[in-house]
Design a protein around this motif. Structure first.
Motif, PDB file in Angstrom:
ATOM      1  N   ALA A  19       0.802  -1.227   0.000  1.00 27.13           N
ATOM      2  CA  ALA A  19       0.000   0.000   0.000  1.00 27.13           C
ATOM      3  C   ALA A  19       0.831   1.272   0.000  1.00 27.13           C
ATOM      4  CB  ALA A  19      -0.919   0.009   1.228  1.00 27.13           C
TER       5      ALA A  19
ATOM      6  N   ALA B 122      -1.683   5.927   3.250  1.00 26.73           N
ATOM      7  CA  ALA B 122      -2.016   4.682   3.930  1.00 26.73           C
ATOM      8  C   ALA B 122      -2.022   4.928   5.440  1.00 26.73           C
ATOM      9  CB  ALA B 122      -0.996   3.602   3.583  1.00 26.73           C
TER      10      ALA B 122
ATOM     11  N   VAL C 281      -4.174  -2.191   7.582  1.00 28.90           N
ATOM     12  CA  VAL C 281      -3.608  -1.154   6.723  1.00 28.90           C
ATOM     13  C   VAL C 281      -4.709  -0.638   5.804  1.00 28.90           C
ATOM     14  CG1 VAL C 281      -1.881  -0.567   4.994  1.00 28.90           C
ATOM     15  CG2 VAL C 281      -1.338  -2.240   6.786  1.00 28.90           C
TER      16      VAL C 281
ATOM     17  N   HIS D 210      -5.613   1.399   2.810  1.00 30.71           N
ATOM     18  CA  HIS D 210      -4.846   1.804   1.639  1.00 30.71           C
ATOM     19  C   HIS D 210      -5.079   3.273   1.308  1.00 30.71           C
ATOM     20  CE1 HIS D 210      -3.650  -2.326  -0.063  1.00 30.71           C
ATOM     21  NE2 HIS D 210      -4.113  -2.511   1.169  1.00 30.71           N
ATOM     22  N   PRO D 211      -4.121   3.904   0.627  1.00 32.66           N
ATOM     23  CA  PRO D 211      -4.260   5.332   0.322  1.00 32.66           C
ATOM     24  C   PRO D 211      -5.418   5.607  -0.620  1.00 32.66           C
ATOM     25  CG  PRO D 211      -2.351   4.396  -0.798  1.00 32.66           C
ATOM     26  CD  PRO D 211      -2.850   3.347   0.138  1.00 32.66           C
TER      27      PRO D 211
ATOM     28  N   PHE E 200       2.968   6.775   4.973  1.00 37.01           N
ATOM     29  CA  PHE E 200       1.874   6.215   5.750  1.00 37.01           C
ATOM     30  C   PHE E 200       1.763   6.935   7.076  1.00 37.01           C
ATOM     31  CE2 PHE E 200       5.510   3.839   7.352  1.00 37.01           C
ATOM     32  CZ  PHE E 200       5.234   3.664   8.699  1.00 37.01           C
TER      33      PHE E 200
END
Length: 306
Positions: free
Chosen positions: A150, A183, A247, A249-250, A157
């Motif tokens: 990601a 992220a 996580v 994701h962006p 992140f």
């Protein structure tokens, strides 16, 4: 696994790290395995063997860990430093450092001071201008990120850790995450993961990587839309067990000249609900990378429909 399994590892640790300089009067922040005992580093094994004091989150847990590696420490050389006594215990550590002793600090698992005790201890030691040396190793955060795919060289992140446990505060935090373009890494305990899954459902099709029991026997890592997380958990009671790293994701960045995608429009709608039109458009463009003109047109359409 008994200590004899690591006899050759201790020899290798001595060969690899035995000649390295380990300054006295230093606090060594040592990462330990998050599940699989074989994830210990040779450098960590050597340091834990020669440390004068091992400060730790739980002395019984750490004593068992050390014995698994064939490292024997007296009870007097172990010092409890956990979330309930960290501020006070830091002064005891500082006293040992001033005596010229080498003090290793370990949490129950992983890298100390990252959603684990240790940050206050390190800060107190640094305030006294005493040296701190990290010994890197296992980390659930970086392990999950590496398996999620990601984060690339153009991104980054955010480490959010544990979200608030109260329903309203958690929902507000998730709304803020909806606007975060990078992220996001979250942590959660098994008894709260279902509640978190329900809160994340509002993020709809934004990809979410769920990592459970990293490095352990029943490790499980899947990527699915955030809205599918509750049903994925409910499909098998085993899936709510173990520690979780998530996580988020962006946000997708729309290519120049393309119209806003669904995720971008949801971001725009959230901003329009709280801000004036021009401000909402500017922020949505900054967050998503979508051309401002395209967002402005969509914003006008939405205002007309109200």
């Amino acid at each position: 696994m008994n200590s004899s399994s690591y006899a050759s590892a201790l020899i290798a640790a001595q060969d690899a790290a035995g000649t390295q300089h380990l300054p006295p009067g230093t606090l060594y922040v040592v990462a330990t395995p998050i599940g699989n005992l074989a994830d210990i580093t040779l450098r960590a094994l050597h340091l834990l063997r020669v440390a004068d004091v091992v400060a730790c989150e739980d002395t019984r847990h750490t004593q068992s860990l050390l014995r698994a590696y064939g490292i024997e420490k007296s009870g007097a050389s172990l010092m409890a430093v956990h979330q309930h006594n960290e501020q006070e215990a830091a002064q005891l550590v500082i006293a040992r450092l001033r005596e010229g002793l080498r003090v290793a600090y370990v949490s129950d698992a992983g890298t100390p001071a990252v959603s684990d005790p240790g940050a206050r201890l390190v800060a107190a030691v640094r305030t006294e201008s005493l040296p701190v040396m990290p010994l890197p190793g296992a980390s659930s955060v970086t392990a999950a990120l590496s398996a999620a795919g990601a984060v690339d060289e153009s991104g980054g992140f955010v480490f959010a850790g544990f979200l608030p446990t109260k329903t309203n505060e958690r929902a507000q935090s998730v709304q803020a995450l909806a606007l975060e373009p990078r992220a996001v890494v979250l942590l959660e305990a098994p008894h709260r993961v279902a509640a978190l899954a329900g809160a994340l459902e509002v993020l709809r099709d934004r990809p979410l990587t769920v990592a459970r029991e990293i490095s352990k026997q029943f490790e499980q890592i899947v990527t699915l839309p955030a809205e599918a997380f509750p049903s994925w958990l409910a499909a098998d009671p085993q899936r709510t067990r173990g520690e979780f790293v998530l996580v988020l994701h962006p946000l997708p960045r729309a290519a120049a000249g393309e119209g806003p995608d669904d995720a971008t429009l949801r971001t725009l709608d959230l901003l329009l609900a709280e801000l004036p039109l021009k401000t909402a458009v500017k922020l949505a463009a900054d967050i998503t990378g979508t051309p401002r003109n395209a967002l402005y047109e969509k914003a006008l359409e939405r205002k007309k429909q109200e």
